[in-house]
Write a protein that holds these residues in place. Structure first.
Motif, PDB file in Angstrom:
ATOM      1  N   GLU A  13       0.714  -1.211  -0.193  1.00  0.00           N
ATOM      2  CA  GLU A  13       0.013   0.000   0.042  1.00  0.00           C
ATOM      3  C   GLU A  13       0.971   1.268  -0.176  1.00  0.00           C
ATOM      4  O   GLU A  13       0.581   1.988  -0.696  1.00  0.00           O
ATOM      5  CB  GLU A  13      -0.875  -0.005   1.286  1.00  0.00           C
ATOM      6  CG  GLU A  13      -2.216  -0.925   0.894  1.00  0.00           C
ATOM      7  CD  GLU A  13      -2.907  -0.950   2.335  1.00  0.00           C
ATOM      8  OE1 GLU A  13      -4.189  -1.590   2.447  1.00  0.00           O
ATOM      9  OE2 GLU A  13      -2.550  -0.486   3.586  1.00  0.00           O
ATOM     10  N   ASP A  66       2.182   2.033  -3.359  1.00  0.00           N
ATOM     11  CA  ASP A  66       1.170   2.448  -4.362  1.00  0.00           C
ATOM     12  C   ASP A  66       1.041   3.939  -4.041  1.00  0.00           C
ATOM     13  O   ASP A  66       0.894   4.753  -4.958  1.00  0.00           O
ATOM     14  CB  ASP A  66      -0.503   1.926  -3.939  1.00  0.00           C
ATOM     15  CG  ASP A  66      -0.412   0.194  -4.330  1.00  0.00           C
ATOM     16  OD1 ASP A  66       0.690  -0.100  -5.218  1.00  0.00           O
ATOM     17  OD2 ASP A  66      -1.185  -0.529  -3.975  1.00  0.00           O
ATOM     18  N   THR A  78       3.846   5.676  -5.216  1.00  0.00           N
ATOM     19  CA  THR A  78       4.010   5.681  -6.718  1.00  0.00           C
ATOM     20  C   THR A  78       2.959   7.022  -7.106  1.00  0.00           C
ATOM     21  O   THR A  78       3.049   7.745  -8.029  1.00  0.00           O
ATOM     22  CB  THR A  78       3.615   4.403  -7.290  1.00  0.00           C
ATOM     23  OG1 THR A  78       4.786   3.478  -6.749  1.00  0.00           O
ATOM     24  CG2 THR A  78       3.812   4.458  -8.707  1.00  0.00           C
TER      25      THR A  78
END
Lengths: 173, 173
Positions: free
Chosen positions: A48, A51, A54
């Motif tokens: 997570e 993510d 990013t």
DNA sequence: GCCGTAAAGCTAATATCATTAGCCAAACTC
DNA sequence: GAGTTTGGCTAATGATATTAGCTTTACGGC
């Protein structure tokens, strides 16, 4: 999620079983034990975070990207006080998914450093500096370690500004 | 010390009783429970860190003092892997000894910043930056979070060098 | 020197949690 | 439809924390 509600250290198989409405030993049909639960949570949280970092970096570069990624990291830690500590567990070499998630998270930070023209050992040091500074800040903040009235948001901005300066002067060495 | 031998999270009343050669409930004549034990350890560790930082700063100033204090902090954390995590507990407002130890430790860092002409909010931010960077680094290092082969001593030097640069450019704003 | 008390130990009992063993029913596969 | 997998259960064990209540010992005051 239960971990975020009760805290990482109070995430217990008994509490999880109660939450799921099953008897405690039933959980062993799904996880090998409390350590495996922590491990699974570590993989989840690491993925997570990767993510989130990013996504924050997308479309940005340089100091802009640095600030956005740092803010996203801190936001994740604050919003998920139970998951976040799980992510501090070192990636299990036997778990490819864990290794991949860790690599993705580090990669998101590494990508930022391209904007500062850092590579090789300098990039490694810069990544470690980022992680140390941001994790340290978030950990101390969560532990209530900042007692003075000074706004922690401001302090965090200064911390990231300091990173930015260090990276800039570093790239020009 | 037992805490450093078995690790902070495995410091248990049962283990302590075994080490002391007494029955477990006998410990309750000396501490109120496991939480009180953690609290006592927090006070001890915080005071020891304050001592170590103060000693490291003696006779030094500026970047010299910064490097010495940071190195002393890291050395303490590495040599006392069980006590160090205890010191991350926020000072108990009801425990004057704990508050005093925390203030002493922060004061040792604050004293360094005089050499950089930092005060007020800037000094607070600088202290937080120091604590975040150094605590974050030793925490990640202890957790095995630095996977790459790059020497962590070098990375730590660079981290402190980055702090030094940030403080310098900060004082001149 | 004796008495009362506080300090420091003990055993017994209770509660929570993790874990293993072994049983059972529903669902899914062929 | 038979067999197997899945996911749940109860029972039992062991570690830890905690409380209650008993006992011994050392020490101060008289």
């Amino acid at each position: 999620m239960l971990a975020d509600e009760v805290g990482y250290d109070r995430l217990t198989l008994a509490a999880l079983a109660a939450r799921l409405g099953v008897a405690l030993p039933s959980l062993y049909k799904h996880v090998r034990g409390v350590d495996a639960l922590h491990q699974k949570l570590a993989v989840l949280a690491t993925a997570e975070i990767a993510d989130v970092l990013t996504a924050a970096a997308a479309g940005r570069s340089g100091g802009d990207a640095l600030r956005a990624v740092a803010a996203a990291y801190r936001a994740y830690a604050r919003q998920h006080p139970g998951r976040y500590p799980a992510a501090q567990r070192a990636p299990d070499p036997a778990d490819p998914e864990h290794l991949a998630a860790g690599e993705r998270a580090v990669g998101a930070v590494r990508a930022i450093l391209l904007g500062y023209v850092l590579d090789g050992d300098a990039a490694t040091d810069a990544i470690r500096m980022f992680r140390a500074a941001v994790h340290g800040f978030v950990a101390l903040e969560a532990a209530g370690g900042f007692g003075l009235p000074r706004d922690t948001d401001r302090s965090f901005d200064q911390l990231i500004a300091g990173l930015d300066r260090a990276y800039l002067s570093w790239g020009n060495r």
